[in-house]
Each structure stands twice: as C-alpha cells, then as structure tokens.
Design a protein around this motif. Sequence first.
Motif, PDB file in Angstrom:
ATOM      1  N   ALA A 174       0.830  -1.207   0.000  1.00 36.03           N
ATOM      2  CA  ALA A 174       0.000   0.000   0.000  1.00 36.03           C
ATOM      3  C   ALA A 174       0.866   1.259   0.000  1.00 36.03           C
ATOM      4  N   ILE A 175       1.935   1.256   0.817  1.00 36.03           N
ATOM      5  CA  ILE A 175       2.829   2.418   0.872  1.00 36.03           C
ATOM      6  C   ILE A 175       3.495   2.644  -0.481  1.00 36.03           C
ATOM      7  N   VAL A 176       4.002   1.559  -1.090  1.00 31.53           N
ATOM      8  CA  VAL A 176       4.677   1.671  -2.386  1.00 31.53           C
ATOM      9  C   VAL A 176       3.715   2.207  -3.450  1.00 31.53           C
ATOM     10  N   MET A 177       2.494   1.683  -3.478  1.00 34.51           N
ATOM     11  CA  MET A 177       1.519   2.117  -4.492  1.00 34.51           C
ATOM     12  C   MET A 177       1.139   3.577  -4.303  1.00 34.51           C
ATOM     13  N   ALA A 203       2.132  -1.336 -13.071  1.00 34.32           N
ATOM     14  CA  ALA A 203       1.889  -0.890 -14.445  1.00 34.32           C
ATOM     15  C   ALA A 203       0.611  -0.057 -14.536  1.00 34.32           C
ATOM     16  N   ILE A 204      -0.461  -0.519 -13.890  1.00 29.78           N
ATOM     17  CA  ILE A 204      -1.714   0.249 -13.910  1.00 29.78           C
ATOM     18  C   ILE A 204      -1.536   1.558 -13.153  1.00 29.78           C
ATOM     19  N   ASN A 205      -0.801   1.493 -12.038  1.00 28.05           N
ATOM     20  CA  ASN A 205      -0.535   2.702 -11.267  1.00 28.05           C
ATOM     21  C   ASN A 205       0.263   3.703 -12.093  1.00 28.05           C
ATOM     22  N   LEU A 206       1.265   3.210 -12.806  1.00 26.28           N
ATOM     23  CA  LEU A 206       2.079   4.088 -13.647  1.00 26.28           C
ATOM     24  C   LEU A 206       1.260   4.696 -14.784  1.00 26.28           C
ATOM     25  N   GLN A 207       0.242   3.973 -15.219  1.00 28.43           N
ATOM     26  CA  GLN A 207      -0.625   4.496 -16.277  1.00 28.43           C
ATOM     27  C   GLN A 207      -1.279   5.808 -15.841  1.00 28.43           C
ATOM     28  N   THR A 208      -1.604   5.910 -14.558  1.00 27.31           N
ATOM     29  CA  THR A 208      -2.233   7.141 -14.067  1.00 27.31           C
ATOM     30  C   THR A 208      -1.285   8.328 -14.139  1.00 27.31           C
ATOM     31  N   SER A 209       0.049   8.067 -14.182  1.00 23.53           N
ATOM     32  CA  SER A 209       1.005   9.181 -14.238  1.00 23.53           C
ATOM     33  C   SER A 209       0.849   9.980 -15.531  1.00 23.53           C
ATOM     34  N   PHE A 210       0.256   9.370 -16.560  1.00 24.46           N
ATOM     35  CA  PHE A 210       0.006  10.093 -17.803  1.00 24.46           C
ATOM     36  C   PHE A 210      -1.202  11.024 -17.699  1.00 24.46           C
ATOM     37  N   GLN A 241      -9.332   3.863 -12.671  1.00 26.37           N
ATOM     38  CA  GLN A 241      -8.073   3.127 -12.629  1.00 26.37           C
ATOM     39  C   GLN A 241      -7.731   2.684 -11.203  1.00 26.37           C
ATOM     40  N   VAL A 242      -7.969   3.558 -10.234  1.00 29.08           N
ATOM     41  CA  VAL A 242      -7.715   3.207  -8.833  1.00 29.08           C
ATOM     42  C   VAL A 242      -8.624   2.058  -8.405  1.00 29.08           C
ATOM     43  N   LEU A 243      -9.885   2.088  -8.849  1.00 34.15           N
ATOM     44  CA  LEU A 243     -10.817   0.999  -8.514  1.00 34.15           C
ATOM     45  C   LEU A 243     -10.370  -0.329  -9.135  1.00 34.15           C
ATOM     46  N   VAL A 244      -9.860  -0.279 -10.359  1.00 38.82           N
ATOM     47  CA  VAL A 244      -9.362  -1.508 -10.999  1.00 38.82           C
ATOM     48  C   VAL A 244      -8.145  -2.037 -10.247  1.00 38.82           C
ATOM     49  N   ILE A 245      -7.275  -1.155  -9.782  1.00 43.68           N
ATOM     50  CA  ILE A 245      -6.138  -1.582  -8.956  1.00 43.68           C
ATOM     51  C   ILE A 245      -6.642  -2.294  -7.707  1.00 43.68           C
ATOM     52  N   GLY A 246      -7.661  -1.696  -7.050  1.00 44.09           N
ATOM     53  CA  GLY A 246      -8.242  -2.325  -5.863  1.00 44.09           C
ATOM     54  C   GLY A 246      -8.837  -3.691  -6.165  1.00 44.09           C
ATOM     55  N   LEU A 247      -9.463  -3.822  -7.331  1.00 46.38           N
ATOM     56  CA  LEU A 247     -10.060  -5.103  -7.725  1.00 46.38           C
ATOM     57  C   LEU A 247      -8.986  -6.180  -7.897  1.00 46.38           C
ATOM     58  N   VAL A 305      -6.042  -6.151  -6.464  1.00 48.44           N
ATOM     59  CA  VAL A 305      -5.495  -6.440  -5.134  1.00 48.44           C
ATOM     60  C   VAL A 305      -6.365  -7.480  -4.420  1.00 48.44           C
ATOM     61  N   LEU A 306      -7.683  -7.318  -4.530  1.00 48.71           N
ATOM     62  CA  LEU A 306      -8.608  -8.241  -3.856  1.00 48.71           C
ATOM     63  C   LEU A 306      -8.678  -9.592  -4.554  1.00 48.71           C
ATOM     64  N   PHE A 307      -8.536  -9.590  -5.877  1.00 48.59           N
ATOM     65  CA  PHE A 307      -8.662 -10.834  -6.647  1.00 48.59           C
ATOM     66  C   PHE A 307      -7.435 -11.007  -7.553  1.00 48.59           C
ATOM     67  N   PRO A 308      -6.297 -11.405  -6.969  1.00 53.92           N
ATOM     68  CA  PRO A 308      -5.065 -11.543  -7.759  1.00 53.92           C
ATOM     69  C   PRO A 308      -5.173 -12.553  -8.894  1.00 53.92           C
ATOM     70  N   GLU A 309      -6.125 -13.495  -8.762  1.00 55.47           N
ATOM     71  CA  GLU A 309      -6.247 -14.528  -9.801  1.00 55.47           C
ATOM     72  C   GLU A 309      -6.648 -13.960 -11.154  1.00 55.47           C
ATOM     73  N   ILE A 310      -7.086 -12.706 -11.192  1.00 59.79           N
ATOM     74  CA  ILE A 310      -7.467 -12.063 -12.452  1.00 59.79           C
ATOM     75  C   ILE A 310      -6.311 -12.088 -13.448  1.00 59.79           C
ATOM     76  N   ILE A 311      -5.097 -11.903 -12.943  1.00 58.62           N
ATOM     77  CA  ILE A 311      -3.956 -11.809 -13.862  1.00 58.62           C
ATOM     78  C   ILE A 311      -3.561 -13.162 -14.443  1.00 58.62           C
ATOM     79  N   TYR A 312      -4.129 -14.259 -13.914  1.00 55.98           N
ATOM     80  CA  TYR A 312      -3.756 -15.592 -14.389  1.00 55.98           C
ATOM     81  C   TYR A 312      -4.858 -16.212 -15.263  1.00 55.98           C
ATOM     82  N   LEU A 313      -5.841 -15.404 -15.674  1.00 58.77           N
ATOM     83  CA  LEU A 313      -6.943 -15.952 -16.478  1.00 58.77           C
ATOM     84  C   LEU A 313      -6.474 -16.372 -17.864  1.00 58.77           C
ATOM     85  N   ILE A 314      -5.431 -15.701 -18.369  1.00 55.06           N
ATOM     86  CA  ILE A 314      -4.851 -16.103 -19.658  1.00 55.06           C
ATOM     87  C   ILE A 314      -3.498 -16.736 -19.362  1.00 55.06           C
TER      88      ILE A 314
END
Length: 448
Positions: free
Chosen positions: A342-345, A387-394, A430-436, A438-447
């Motif tokens: 959380a601190i890093v993000m 990566a999603i967090n960095l996207q907000t920097s734009f 974007q922040v809400l997607v980051i939270g999602l 965080v809560l459901f890490p398995e999302i990144i392994y669907l593919i």
Amino acid sequence: MGALALLLFGIIFLLILKGYPVAFTLAGVSTLFALILMVFVPDAIGMRDLSLLPNRFMGTIDNFMLMAVPLFIFMGIMLEKSGLAESLLETMANLLGRLKGGLAISVVLVGAMLAASTGIVGATVVTMGVISLPVMLKRGYRPELATGVICSSGTLGQIIPPSVVLILLAEQINASTQGAAQVDVGTMFRAAFVPGFLLVVAYIVYIAVISILRPHWAPSVSPEEIAAFRGPGFLGRVLKAFVLPMLLILAVLGSIFAGIASPTEAAAVGAIGATVLTLIEGRLTLDILRQVMQQTAKLTAMVFWILLGATTFTLVFRTLGGDEYLTELIQAADLSAMAFLAIVMIVIFICGFFIDFIEIIFIFVPVVTPIFDLYEVDMLWVGILMAINLQTSFLTPPFGFSLFYLKGVAPPGITTQHLYRGIVPFIIIQVLVIGLIVLFPEIIYLIK
C-alpha cells in the motif's frame, strides 16, 4: 552506510523534481557521491566497486529482452504514419453513432485497438485528439467528457500489451531479484491483458451511465450522417478498417501468447508488419521512413540513457547497503506485506503527479523489489499493479503527459481546466481496478 544510501536516493529524487535531466542526474550524482565517499569515508565504497560499472553497462546493452523496446517503438510510430487510426475512428464512430455516447465509446475501443497495435501513448493521444476531439465538440459533447475519454483511452497502451512499460518493469524486476521471483516478459504480457480489458469495459460502462444520466453531455450522431457513411462501399471500408489492424495484433500478440515467438521476435514481426501496412495504405515514402527511424532512435536513446543512469545508481545504492538498510527499517516497523504494498503504491501514485513513468520505474523498482522478494510476494502481481498505477502518471496533473499531448492539438476553446476536470473520473476508475486486482489476484492468471 545504509543511511548514506538513502541520502543519495533523496538527493537524486529532489534534483529530478527540480527538472534536471534524469539520466545524467542518476549517473552523475551517484558517481560524484561515490567519489566523495572514497575521500571522506573510504570504507564505504572503493574504486573496485565502481570498476564493475562497464560490465553492468554491457550486460544491459546486450540484454536480448530490451531489443524489443526500439522495435515496438518503431512499430508504433510507423502505424501512426499509416493512417489506420483515422480509418478506425471514422468507421467505429459511424457504427456506434446511434448510441448515446457512441462516439465516446468508439474512441475507447479504437484506443484499445491502437494500444494492442502500438503501445505509444503520445502518438495515440495526438492522433485521436486531432481526429475525434473537433468532431465530438461539434456534435455537442461536453468538453470535459470528450477530453477525458481521449486522454484516458490514449494511455491504454501502457497496460495493454505490447507495452514498453511492461518490458521495462520486467527487466528491472529481473535485475533486482533472483530465482523464483524472475518475471518473463511474455508472462507479463499475458497477465496484463485481462486488467487492460477490464479498464476498457469500465470506461465504456462509465460513458454509458453518464450518457443516460446526462444525455446532453454525449448526444448521438445524426441519422443523415450515418446514412451518408453507409452508402456504396460501406462493407469494404469496414473490413479494411478492421482487418489490417487485427492482423497485426494477431501476428504480434498471437505469436507471443501461443509460444511461437518471444516478445523480442514478435516485436520484429510487428515492425515489419507495420511497415507493410503503411505500404498497403500508400503512405510509405523515404521521407516517412526517415522520420520514423529518427523518432525511434531518439526515444530509444532516451530510454537507454536513463537505464544506464539507473544502473549506476543501483550499483552505488547497493554497494552502500541501501537495500539491506531499507529492509531492516521495514522489518523494524513490523509492516505486513500488504501494508508495504500500500505504501509503495501510494508513493508511486503521488510521484506520478511530478515525474515520468520511466523515471519511476528505474528509481523505485530496484529499491523496493528486494523487499517484496523478502516478503515472498508474487512479483508478477506486483508488476501488473505497478503498471496500472504508472498508467495514471500520464493523466495526473500538473505533469500528466497525455494532458500535454492533447492540449497541444486541442481547439482554442479547450482550457487546461477542461482537461483536469475531465480526467478525474478515469483516474478514479483506474484506482478501482487496482483495488479489484489487489482483492482478486487470480485475475492476472486468467490467460495462461
């Protein structure tokens, strides 16, 4: 010694915030800091430690994975010159024109397709700004909604593969950790695909809801214009607009996901494919080729200079024991892995207001990765969150690059305040997607 390493980190961070060139600040300050310590604190660092730099530099330059960076940049710039973006936007806008907010939804979908084809944010934002912003304003779109949609859609190339951000993140994670924590670029691409798709869906849902609640913000295209578009040759124009970009996406991402080619090999296929598509469109000239190659060389040189500067900083920081000292501080604070995440993000999000995503990657990732490694956190998951967090920097003012890109091509009536107010809902999404994730890490392994 560890405290001195943190002092070095603080000095570099402050100088970058003041606007000094990142690459030379990282390398120059780190080298100067080390030389001063050799004189006044000889036990801290020695010439033998600095003599490791040439080997580190060559290891970076010889990295096969980083060869994908100039190839993807070439591919993106060449596609911008091909004119396919204009065809896509015109076709999609007329296909969805009858819907409330259909023009805005078409911008999101085209942004996603361009992201999967190019990954170059500046080219995407400028292209869609030039083509679609005047049309949206003419149709009666609220300026905040129009600018917010274009800026946020243009940044999708940061998370939807092939993405230079994902390549650089994977390289820095691998350079900063060992063993099981290593992250393959192809795996990073697969993991980022579903989060990128979620962002696209979330943008479309927001546009649809706002179009229902405030229909005057996003009126539909007139039936006369749609009828004029759907005249003779309609089917051919639609097929041409969609088939060519989809073939390129399949050639690049399909070859990676199927295990046929590495990301670097797929980038070479993409560079050739983009050149062929530009030739098919009748826009490939010696002048265009020269422009594409010059821009590719400049962007690649910028990335690699920063990378070499970051290599110098990392060597000095670790030689001084900065990573171990920071780890001891975290352990003494008794922070959990989630608290540290959380601190890093939060820090990365705040830094995105002031400095570029490349700088954030090269400064922060080498520092925090060993600590995540100590916590035995899944670095693939952390990399996607970053990566999603960095996207907000734009998008985040005052230095969001997408805002600058769009302001540069926007009509005179569009103010900076329009841009700032327009991107707020999309930053929240974007922040809400980051939270999602965080809560459901398995999302990144669907593919897989």
